[in-house]
Design a protein around this motif. Structure first.
Motif, mmCIF file in Angstrom:
data_model
loop_
_atom_site.group_PDB
_atom_site.id
_atom_site.type_symbol
_atom_site.label_atom_id
_atom_site.label_comp_id
_atom_site.label_asym_id
_atom_site.label_seq_id
_atom_site.Cartn_x
_atom_site.Cartn_y
_atom_site.Cartn_z
ATOM 1 N N ARG A 29 0.831 -1.215 0.000
ATOM 2 C CA ARG A 29 0.000 0.000 0.000
ATOM 3 C C ARG A 29 0.864 1.263 0.000
ATOM 4 N N VAL A 30 1.942 1.261 0.767
ATOM 5 C CA VAL A 30 2.693 2.512 0.913
ATOM 6 C C VAL A 30 3.878 2.657 -0.061
ATOM 7 N N LEU A 31 4.315 1.571 -0.664
ATOM 8 C CA LEU A 31 5.472 1.679 -1.562
ATOM 9 C C LEU A 31 5.082 2.409 -2.846
ATOM 10 N N LYS A 32 5.868 3.428 -3.194
ATOM 11 C CA LYS A 32 5.632 4.196 -4.431
ATOM 12 C C LYS A 32 5.867 3.294 -5.644
ATOM 13 N N PRO A 33 5.235 3.586 -6.758
ATOM 14 C CA PRO A 33 5.474 2.765 -7.957
ATOM 15 C C PRO A 33 6.959 2.696 -8.333
ATOM 16 N N SER A 34 7.706 3.745 -8.018
ATOM 17 C CA SER A 34 9.138 3.722 -8.354
ATOM 18 C C SER A 34 9.984 3.309 -7.152
ATOM 19 N N GLY A 35 9.333 2.793 -6.110
ATOM 20 C CA GLY A 35 10.050 2.448 -4.882
ATOM 21 C C GLY A 35 10.667 1.059 -4.922
ATOM 22 N N THR A 49 9.732 -16.795 2.907
ATOM 23 C CA THR A 49 9.568 -15.340 2.857
ATOM 24 C C THR A 49 9.549 -14.860 1.410
ATOM 25 N N GLU A 50 10.461 -15.407 0.614
ATOM 26 C CA GLU A 50 10.538 -14.972 -0.792
ATOM 27 C C GLU A 50 9.245 -15.316 -1.539
ATOM 28 N N ILE A 51 8.694 -16.479 -1.248
ATOM 29 C CA ILE A 51 7.443 -16.876 -1.925
ATOM 30 C C ILE A 51 6.319 -15.908 -1.559
ATOM 31 N N LEU A 52 6.261 -15.561 -0.259
ATOM 32 C CA LEU A 52 5.219 -14.602 0.169
ATOM 33 C C LEU A 52 5.379 -13.282 -0.573
ATOM 34 N N ILE A 53 6.627 -12.820 -0.648
ATOM 35 C CA ILE A 53 6.876 -11.530 -1.311
ATOM 36 C C ILE A 53 6.485 -11.620 -2.783
ATOM 37 N N LYS A 54 6.831 -12.754 -3.399
ATOM 38 C CA LYS A 54 6.536 -12.952 -4.825
ATOM 39 C C LYS A 54 5.050 -12.837 -5.133
ATOM 40 N N ASN A 55 4.225 -13.215 -4.129
ATOM 41 C CA ASN A 55 2.776 -13.131 -4.346
ATOM 42 C C ASN A 55 2.308 -11.698 -4.500
ATOM 43 N N GLU A 94 10.272 -4.941 -6.265
ATOM 44 C CA GLU A 94 9.566 -3.722 -6.689
ATOM 45 C C GLU A 94 8.108 -4.097 -6.963
ATOM 46 N N HIS A 95 7.288 -3.104 -7.226
ATOM 47 C CA HIS A 95 5.905 -3.390 -7.579
ATOM 48 C C HIS A 95 5.851 -4.115 -8.928
ATOM 49 N N TYR A 96 4.912 -5.017 -9.059
ATOM 50 C CA TYR A 96 4.668 -5.588 -10.389
ATOM 51 C C TYR A 96 4.243 -4.446 -11.312
ATOM 52 N N GLY A 97 4.765 -4.442 -12.520
ATOM 53 C CA GLY A 97 4.361 -3.430 -13.509
ATOM 54 C C GLY A 97 4.921 -2.053 -13.227
ATOM 55 N N GLU A 99 7.660 -0.580 -14.076
ATOM 56 C CA GLU A 99 8.252 0.087 -15.245
ATOM 57 C C GLU A 99 7.158 0.722 -16.110
ATOM 58 N N GLY A 100 6.101 -0.055 -16.312
ATOM 59 C CA GLY A 100 4.984 0.458 -17.111
ATOM 60 C C GLY A 100 4.329 1.638 -16.425
ATOM 61 N N PHE A 101 4.290 1.581 -15.103
ATOM 62 C CA PHE A 101 3.656 2.667 -14.360
ATOM 63 C C PHE A 101 4.435 3.966 -14.558
ATOM 64 N N ALA A 102 5.775 3.858 -14.500
ATOM 65 C CA ALA A 102 6.611 5.056 -14.686
ATOM 66 C C ALA A 102 6.334 5.666 -16.053
#
Ligand SMILES: C[S@@+](CC[C@H](N)C(=O)[O-])C[C@H]1O[C@@H](n2cnc3c(N)ncnc32)[C@H](O)[C@@H]1O
Length: 306
Positions: A29-35, A49-55, A94-97, A99-102
């Motif tokens: 929720r709080v991470l910026k698209p470029s964060g 942990t990595e699997i959770l993050i990947k989701n 990073e957030h999925y997508g 690069e496209g968001f930027a």
């Protein structure tokens, strides 16, 4: 696991992972698209942990922080039943997508199209009109210039200025096609130097837009002077009574902050502990938000900031 209360809040691994997933929802929720997200974890639960993050995020690296010294040196080797975990893992995501968001955020993709169509329009039209007036085919253009560049010079897709040699070849082809007609109805009569002047001026506008786009992208800057692979070697912070048991080394934090943020940008450490991240942020001219659950730790940390 440390002996501290906060590190033993969960009765079992499942409960811990369920809690972690809730935390990830908030990070999302709080991470910026470029964060960038850097999540430290022990080697034991790093896979889960990595699997959770990947989701929820796009994992970019599973960084191995190798510690050249630590309690493991004192361990009783013959009693070990598996290799001593002398590393911490840092999941970098990073957030999925993102690069496209930027691209979308500053209207980069749209502006690029506009730029091609609006800014380069006079040049594109100059070439296009000449070709239409003289009804010259793509095949003739490519043959005359021994290239496949027709679509670059005569349409707005990936527009490019022909080289001096190619331009002369084009001029020759166009003037051969109906002499008088060529001169009056769209022959390539302007000299390339004149077109080049205009092109270079327009190119500057394009580069400005590119700069804006680069600014909106997730920062990532490494050099050969810093760890640029996914194995980092940093000595851990020496513990002594009264010191926070998990303080991260300042040079490791500098590396993270410098690689993934620009001056003036905001860094969040939601598990602030000793406040090490915040201290490095202030030193490196970044804004900082820290969250700490333990009142005593928080009070200690605040003193360190003054
Ligand atoms: C691994 S340490 C952080 C180390 C810190 N980055 C440093 O370099 O000093 C985790 C810290 O998070 C705090 N903590 C644990 N659970 C928390 C929660 N739910 N909210 C806020 N802080 C929490 C603990 O009190 C502890 O100080």
């Amino acid at each position: 696991m440390k002996s501290n209360t906060w590190d033993n809040q969960w009765p079992d691994v499942e409960t811990f992972l369920a809690w972690l997933d809730e935390v990830l929802v908030e990070f999302w929720r709080v991470l910026k698209p470029s964060g960038s997200l850097y999540l430290f974890c022990g080697s034991k639960l790093s896979a889960e942990t990595e699997i959770l993050i990947k989701n929820r995020f796009k994992v970019l690296n599973h960084i191995v922080w190798a510690k050249p010294s630590g309690a493991w040196k004192r361990s009783h080797k013959p009693s070990l039943r598996s290799f001593f975990p002398a590393t911490e893992r840092i999941i970098f995501a990073e957030h999925y997508g993102a690069e496209g968001f930027a691209k979308g955020a500053n209207g980069y993709a749209t502006k690029c199209n506009q730029l091609k169509q609006e800014v380069f329009k006079p040049l594109i039209n100059y070439f296009k009109n000449a070709r239409t007036a003289l009804n010259i085919s793509a095949k003739e253009i490519n043959e005359a210039t021994s290239s496949q560049m027709c679509s670059h010079w005569f349409s707005s897709s990936q527009w490019k200025l022909p080289t001096e040699k190619q331009y002369k070849q084009l001029q020759k082809l166009f003037s051969l096609r109906g002499d008088e007609l060529s001169r009056t109805h769209g022959g390539l009569v302007k000299e390339r130097a004149e077109l080049l002047n205009k092109y270079e001026h327009l190119l500057l506008e394009y580069q400005d837009l590119k700069k804006q786009y680069d600014y909106l992208r997730r920062p990532f800057g490494v050099t050969s002077e810093v760890p640029y692979t996914d194995v980092w070697v940093y000595p851990p912070v020496q513990y002594y009574p009264g010191k926070h048991p998990c303080e991260k080394p300042a040079d490791l934090l500098d590396h993270v902050i410098l690689t993934s943020s620009k001056e003036g940008q905001l860094v969040l450490d939601a598990f602030m502990g000793s406040g090490s991240t915040g201290k490095q942020c202030l030193k490196l001219n970044r804004k900082f938000i820290g969250v700490e659950m333990e009142e005593a730790t928080f009070k200690n940390t605040i003193v360190g900031f003054n």
